[in-house]
Design a protein around this motif. Structure first.
Motif, PDB file in Angstrom:
ATOM      1  N   GLN A 271       3.871   5.803  -5.593  1.00 32.23           N
ATOM      2  CA  GLN A 271       3.784   5.873  -7.050  1.00 32.23           C
ATOM      3  C   GLN A 271       2.753   6.910  -7.484  1.00 32.23           C
ATOM      4  O   GLN A 271       2.990   7.683  -8.416  1.00 32.23           O
ATOM      5  CB  GLN A 271       3.431   4.503  -7.633  1.00 32.23           C
ATOM      6  CG  GLN A 271       4.556   3.498  -7.566  1.00 32.23           C
ATOM      7  CD  GLN A 271       4.121   2.114  -8.029  1.00 32.23           C
ATOM      8  OE1 GLN A 271       2.943   1.882  -8.275  1.00 32.23           O
ATOM      9  NE2 GLN A 271       5.090   1.206  -8.126  1.00 32.23           N
TER      10      GLN A 271
ATOM     11  N   ARG B  39       2.345   1.764  -3.443  1.00 32.54           N
ATOM     12  CA  ARG B  39       1.323   2.242  -4.360  1.00 32.54           C
ATOM     13  C   ARG B  39       1.057   3.739  -4.157  1.00 32.54           C
ATOM     14  O   ARG B  39       0.939   4.504  -5.109  1.00 32.54           O
ATOM     15  CB  ARG B  39       0.033   1.445  -4.139  1.00 32.54           C
ATOM     16  CG  ARG B  39      -0.788   1.254  -5.374  1.00 32.54           C
ATOM     17  CD  ARG B  39      -1.965   0.295  -5.162  1.00 32.54           C
ATOM     18  NE  ARG B  39      -1.607  -0.952  -4.521  1.00 32.54           N
ATOM     19  CZ  ARG B  39      -2.128  -1.403  -3.376  1.00 32.54           C
ATOM     20  NH1 ARG B  39      -3.035  -0.718  -2.738  1.00 32.54           N
ATOM     21  NH2 ARG B  39      -1.737  -2.556  -2.860  1.00 32.54           N
TER      22      ARG B  39
ATOM     23  N   ASP C  55       0.831  -1.210   0.000  1.00 33.10           N
ATOM     24  CA  ASP C  55       0.000   0.000   0.000  1.00 33.10           C
ATOM     25  C   ASP C  55       0.861   1.254   0.000  1.00 33.10           C
ATOM     26  O   ASP C  55       0.577   2.219  -0.714  1.00 33.10           O
ATOM     27  CB  ASP C  55      -0.927   0.019   1.214  1.00 33.10           C
ATOM     28  CG  ASP C  55      -2.051  -0.990   1.109  1.00 33.10           C
ATOM     29  OD1 ASP C  55      -2.282  -1.487  -0.009  1.00 33.10           O
ATOM     30  OD2 ASP C  55      -2.693  -1.274   2.140  1.00 33.10           O
TER      31      ASP C  55
END
Length: 155
Positions: free
Chosen positions: A110, A107, A104
């Motif tokens: 990103q 992510r 998580d």
């Protein structure tokens, strides 16, 4: 009962006793004349130090009982985890949770990196276009300058 819970309980009981004693000593019952009698001067002003002490002791009282509740909840959680059985299964679950958290987090990084890249490209393009307009002299620079943030609306 854990040692921490026992210590917190002793402090909480002592704080309760201190609050009771302080409230009795700080505000003894003094019957006086009813307020608003003509010809009788008003009584002395209230003791501000007593109020400050009461506030301080009340804060210690609240914090100590809150600590008792938190430590009691902690002990209950630890007891249930201990009764859960297989420690190897607990390690596996913790490893899975840590892996999910790491995924998580990656992510989210990103997404943030993509947003920053888009923002940088937008600023670079706006700067280039503004420079070209100013360089060609087709439009005055003051008319074509736009801020990225909108001014707050006037109500």
């Amino acid at each position: 009962m854990s040692r921490l819970l026992l210590c917190c309980l002793i402090v909480a009981i002592a704080a309760t006793g201190a609050l009771v004693i302080t409230s009795i000593v700080a505000f003894p019952e003094r019957p006086g004349p009813p307020p608003g009698n003509p010809g009788i001067p008003p009584g002395p002003p209230p003791n501000v130090q007593a109020v400050a002490v009461i506030v301080l002791v009340t804060g210690v009282f609240v914090l100590s009982w809150l600590a008792v509740l938190v430590v009691f909840a902690r002990d209950q959680i630890l007891r249930r985890l201990g009764e859960g059985g297989d420690p190897e299964r607990m390690r596996e679950l913790l490893t899975e949770v840590r892996a999910e958290l790491a995924a998580d987090r990656e992510r989210e990084w990103q997404i943030i990196a993509e947003r920053l890249a888009d923002y940088g490209e937008q600023r670079e393009t706006d700067g280039y276009l503004n420079g070209m307009r100013v360089g060609t002299g087709s439009q005055p620079a003051e008319e074509n300058v736009r801020s990225l943030r909108r001014p707050p609306s006037q109500r």
